[in-house]
Design a protein around this motif. Structure first.
Motif, PDB file in Angstrom:
ATOM      1  N   ARG A  62      -1.662  33.332 -25.830  1.00  0.00           N
ATOM      2  CA  ARG A  62      -2.692  33.286 -26.880  1.00  0.00           C
ATOM      3  C   ARG A  62      -2.398  34.325 -27.957  1.00  0.00           C
ATOM      4  O   ARG A  62      -2.646  34.083 -29.142  1.00  0.00           O
ATOM      5  N   ARG A 144     -21.301  32.962 -36.657  1.00  0.00           N
ATOM      6  CA  ARG A 144     -19.866  33.194 -36.469  1.00  0.00           C
ATOM      7  C   ARG A 144     -19.144  32.858 -37.773  1.00  0.00           C
ATOM      8  O   ARG A 144     -19.646  32.059 -38.583  1.00  0.00           O
ATOM      9  N   LYS A 155      -7.466  35.289 -32.118  1.00  0.00           N
ATOM     10  CA  LYS A 155      -8.169  36.535 -31.807  1.00  0.00           C
ATOM     11  C   LYS A 155      -7.690  37.579 -32.812  1.00  0.00           C
ATOM     12  O   LYS A 155      -6.780  38.362 -32.545  1.00  0.00           O
ATOM     13  N   TYR A 160     -13.789  40.582 -35.860  1.00  0.00           N
ATOM     14  CA  TYR A 160     -14.649  41.429 -35.024  1.00  0.00           C
ATOM     15  C   TYR A 160     -15.616  42.290 -35.818  1.00  0.00           C
ATOM     16  O   TYR A 160     -16.497  42.920 -35.242  1.00  0.00           O
ATOM     17  N   GLU A 189     -21.019  31.379 -29.499  1.00  0.00           N
ATOM     18  CA  GLU A 189     -20.586  32.320 -28.456  1.00  0.00           C
ATOM     19  C   GLU A 189     -21.246  33.664 -28.690  1.00  0.00           C
ATOM     20  O   GLU A 189     -21.930  33.875 -29.685  1.00  0.00           O
ATOM     21  N   PRO A 191     -20.665  37.970 -29.102  1.00  0.00           N
ATOM     22  CA  PRO A 191     -19.713  38.753 -29.897  1.00  0.00           C
ATOM     23  C   PRO A 191     -18.345  38.887 -29.225  1.00  0.00           C
ATOM     24  O   PRO A 191     -17.333  39.066 -29.892  1.00  0.00           O
ATOM     25  N   GLY A 192     -18.322  38.818 -27.873  1.00  0.00           N
ATOM     26  CA  GLY A 192     -17.058  38.967 -27.145  1.00  0.00           C
ATOM     27  C   GLY A 192     -17.022  38.148 -25.875  1.00  0.00           C
ATOM     28  O   GLY A 192     -16.355  38.531 -24.910  1.00  0.00           O
ATOM     29  N   ALA A 193     -17.726  37.011 -25.855  1.00  0.00           N
ATOM     30  CA  ALA A 193     -17.761  36.199 -24.636  1.00  0.00           C
ATOM     31  C   ALA A 193     -18.220  34.784 -24.952  1.00  0.00           C
ATOM     32  O   ALA A 193     -18.923  34.570 -25.941  1.00  0.00           O
ATOM     33  N   ASN A 194     -17.800  33.839 -24.146  1.00  0.00           N
ATOM     34  CA  ASN A 194     -18.287  32.465 -24.245  1.00  0.00           C
ATOM     35  C   ASN A 194     -19.543  32.307 -23.379  1.00  0.00           C
ATOM     36  O   ASN A 194     -19.860  33.193 -22.591  1.00  0.00           O
ATOM     37  N   GLY A 214     -11.813  30.713 -24.858  1.00  0.00           N
ATOM     38  CA  GLY A 214     -11.741  31.793 -23.875  1.00  0.00           C
ATOM     39  C   GLY A 214     -10.922  31.411 -22.654  1.00  0.00           C
ATOM     40  O   GLY A 214     -10.993  30.271 -22.169  1.00  0.00           O
ATOM     41  N   ILE A 215     -10.168  32.366 -22.176  1.00  0.00           N
ATOM     42  CA  ILE A 215      -9.389  32.158 -20.956  1.00  0.00           C
ATOM     43  C   ILE A 215     -10.330  32.166 -19.754  1.00  0.00           C
ATOM     44  O   ILE A 215     -10.127  31.407 -18.804  1.00  0.00           O
ATOM     45  N   THR A 216     -11.365  32.960 -19.811  1.00  0.00           N
ATOM     46  CA  THR A 216     -12.367  32.939 -18.734  1.00  0.00           C
ATOM     47  C   THR A 216     -13.141  31.623 -18.753  1.00  0.00           C
ATOM     48  O   THR A 216     -13.448  31.058 -17.698  1.00  0.00           O
ATOM     49  N   THR A 252     -13.213  38.053 -20.410  1.00  0.00           N
ATOM     50  CA  THR A 252     -12.351  38.936 -19.623  1.00  0.00           C
ATOM     51  C   THR A 252     -13.068  40.241 -19.268  1.00  0.00           C
ATOM     52  O   THR A 252     -13.066  40.666 -18.116  1.00  0.00           O
TER      53      THR A 252
END
Ligand code: PMP
Length: 298
Positions: A62, A144, A155, A160, A189, A191-194, A214-216, A252
């Motif tokens: 990514r 967003r 990313k 940010y 989403e 600010p830093g997560a789905n 997101g990878i998570t 993550t």
């Protein structure tokens, strides 16, 4: 915050250097315009006691895709970066850590494409979260970034500023975290997560397009497949979330963390009886190298 001390080393363009002595160019285009790309990765001490970077290949792929989306020269090899990251962890004596690679631009006060890029990797101690504290989430007044104006799937550092504003606003208003909508008014989403929500025994999550893939998020979808949990990716509004049985963020750093409320509308289902809680448990096994389901061999 104490990210490093006098002994900490970072990886910088192929070498390991003391964090306190590392330098970068104040004329870097990245510093002035947010023109950088980065990753947030975790390593865990596995059940067997080894250090393992979770989804290392996915994160470095990514990073490369983010750099390419921003027209940044990217001459780094994924396997070499992974090897360098393991060495970085070892040199800093880290097992449970947060790893932050960043690709940045040389001196350039203009907007033109560069002929080179630089890479740094920092890492610091971060224990697995495993928390059962539930979040009070607030719908942000910030949207967003519009994907017609930004490569929102990348990313990129500049994106940010939006995350910082949204998170600061939520905390100033007494909430734990923000939920941002997209330019169409659909849930995007944090600010830093789905995010996912549960309704009538099924999970829902925003479709790709206007969010960071997101990878998570992808890992949660895999866990759902394995645990036979039905999940649908689609666009929806905050009204659908407020009508949900439960909801959670995944990322993550955040791992899987449940919500208590959205805009003070409390979710009716007790966290420990939610699908999110089952996924949280499965995730906490997966990251330390155990099979998703107890008693099943990987
Ligand atoms: N959305 C945003 C805006 C993020 O910054 C992050 C954290 N990288 C995520 C989602 C979750 O992504 P991942 O699961 O790959 O950490």
């Amino acid at each position: 915050a104490n990210y490093y001390d006098g002994n900490t080393v970072i990886y910088l363009n192929g070498q390991f250097v003391k964090a306190a002595e590392a330098t970068m160019d104040f004329y870097s285009q990245s510093l002035h315009y947010g023109y950088s790309v980065f990753e947030g990765i975790r390593s865990y001490k596995t059940a067997a006691g080894e250090t393992r970077i979770f989804k290392a290949t996915e994160h470095y792929q990514r990073l490369k895709a983010s750099a390419q989306a921003l027209n940044m020269p990217y001459a780094y090899d994924t396997d070499e970066l992974i090897a360098a990251t393991y060495e970085l962890l070892e040199r800093n004596n880290l097992q449970d850590a947060y790893i932050r690679p960043i690709v940045y631009a040389p001196a350039n006060m203009g907007f033109q494409v560069n002929t080179a890029s630089f890479i740094a990797i920092e890492a610091w101690q971060m224990a697995p979260f495993l928390g059962d504290k539930l979040l009070r989430v607030m719908t942000s007044s910030f949207e967003r970034p519009n994907p017609k104006g930004f490569k929102i799937h990348a990313k990129a550092g500049g994106h940010y500023v939006n995350s910082i504003l949204a998170s600061q606003e939520a905390k100033a208003k007494g909430f734990d975290e923000a939920l941002l909508t997209d330019m169409n008014g659909h849930v995007a989403e944090g600010p830093g997560a789905n995010m996912f929500y549960e309704k009538d025994g099924k999970l829902f999550t925003p479709a790709l397009g206007n969010i960071l893939p997101g990878i998570t998020r992808a890992t949660v979808l895999e866990i759902c497949k394995e645990l036979d949990i039905e999940v649908e990716e689609k666009f929806f509004t905050t009204d659908a979330v407020k009508d949900a049985d439960s909801a959670f963020f995944c990322g993550t750093a955040a791992e899987v963390i449940g919500w208590q409320s959205l805009d003070d509308t409390i979710f009716p289902k007790a966290w420990n009886s939610t699908l999110g809680c089952r996924i949280q448990e499965a995730y906490s096994r997966l990251v330390i190298g155990l099979p998703v389901q107890e008693g099943v061999t990987a």
